[in-house]
Motif scaffolding. Structure first.
Motif, PDB file in Angstrom:
ATOM      1  N   ARG A  54       0.719  -1.034  -0.603  1.00  0.00           N
ATOM      2  CA  ARG A  54      -0.139  -0.169   0.034  1.00  0.00           C
ATOM      3  C   ARG A  54       0.441   1.310  -0.044  1.00  0.00           C
ATOM      4  NH1 ARG A  54      -3.219  -3.385   2.941  1.00  0.00           N
ATOM      5  NH2 ARG A  54      -2.380  -3.335   4.874  1.00  0.00           N
ATOM      6  N   TYR A  63      -7.892   2.633  -3.648  1.00  0.00           N
ATOM      7  CA  TYR A  63      -7.844   1.368  -3.348  1.00  0.00           C
ATOM      8  C   TYR A  63      -9.667   0.878  -2.413  1.00  0.00           C
ATOM      9  CZ  TYR A  63      -6.148   0.103   0.471  1.00  0.00           C
ATOM     10  OH  TYR A  63      -6.100   0.485   2.386  1.00  0.00           O
ATOM     11  N   GLU A  64      -9.858  -0.263  -3.197  1.00  0.00           N
ATOM     12  CA  GLU A  64     -10.966  -1.223  -1.641  1.00  0.00           C
ATOM     13  C   GLU A  64     -10.613  -2.643  -1.817  1.00  0.00           C
ATOM     14  OE1 GLU A  64     -14.960   2.271  -3.500  1.00  0.00           O
ATOM     15  OE2 GLU A  64     -14.304   0.574  -4.206  1.00  0.00           O
ATOM     16  N   SER A  65     -10.951  -3.585  -0.757  1.00  0.00           N
ATOM     17  CA  SER A  65     -10.561  -4.680  -0.933  1.00  0.00           C
ATOM     18  C   SER A  65     -12.191  -5.036   0.272  1.00  0.00           C
ATOM     19  CB  SER A  65      -9.238  -4.648  -0.092  1.00  0.00           C
ATOM     20  OG  SER A  65      -8.822  -4.822   1.191  1.00  0.00           O
ATOM     21  N   ARG A  95     -13.344  -9.338   2.159  1.00  0.00           N
ATOM     22  CA  ARG A  95     -13.403 -10.836   2.023  1.00  0.00           C
ATOM     23  C   ARG A  95     -14.501 -10.713   2.343  1.00  0.00           C
ATOM     24  NH1 ARG A  95      -9.104 -13.647   2.816  1.00  0.00           N
ATOM     25  NH2 ARG A  95      -7.398 -11.853   2.607  1.00  0.00           N
ATOM     26  N   ALA A 121     -11.173 -13.204  -1.224  1.00  0.00           N
ATOM     27  CA  ALA A 121     -10.298 -11.897  -0.850  1.00  0.00           C
ATOM     28  C   ALA A 121     -10.331 -10.936  -2.475  1.00  0.00           C
ATOM     29  CB  ALA A 121      -9.554 -11.384  -0.349  1.00  0.00           C
ATOM     30  N   SER A 162      -9.083  -6.999  -4.456  1.00  0.00           N
ATOM     31  CA  SER A 162      -9.263  -5.942  -4.065  1.00  0.00           C
ATOM     32  C   SER A 162      -9.290  -5.072  -5.265  1.00  0.00           C
ATOM     33  CB  SER A 162      -7.624  -6.288  -3.870  1.00  0.00           C
ATOM     34  OG  SER A 162      -7.157  -6.049  -2.244  1.00  0.00           O
TER      35      SER A 162
END
Length: 111
Positions: A37, A49-51, A53, A59, A61
């Motif tokens: 990051r 960004y986005e993530s 799970r 997951a 991202s």
């Protein structure tokens, strides 16, 4: 507190969508994620960004880039390449990468 989504980016821009299923071997994973990051955040043209799970372990991202040159700078970064190799060796049972050009985008946020 509500998580903040990446929004209000003027198209066109590019996305790198990384979906994965991890192994049970997390040693070094979190620290490497922090470092990745830091690196991607310093690339001109990186937009955010986005993530997430799922409870089942998938997951997702999504990284946003202004142009293909900035996305390629991320792809070709030597530390990122080393992290990808370590991921294949230790951290992932499987993953997929999808690159896309966004031509239209909109968002909503409750006031």
């Amino acid at each position: 507190m509500t998580p903040k989504l990446v929004a209000d980016i003027e198209p066109p821009y590019y996305t790198a969508v990384f979906t994965s299923v991890r192994t049970e071997t997390p040693e070094g994973y979190a620290e490497t994620g922090v470092r990745m990051r830091e690196i991607v955040g310093g690339i001109p043209g990186f937009l955010g960004y986005e993530s997430a799970r799922t409870p089942g372990g998938i997951a997702i991202s999504i990284a946003y880039f202004r142009d293909l040159e900035s996305l390629d700078a991320w792809r070709l970064d030597s530390e990122h390449q080393a992290a990808k190799a370590r991921g294949r060796e230790h951290w992932y049972d499987s993953y997929s990468v999808h690159i896309g050009k966004v031509e239209r985008s909109y968002s909503f946020e409750r006031e």
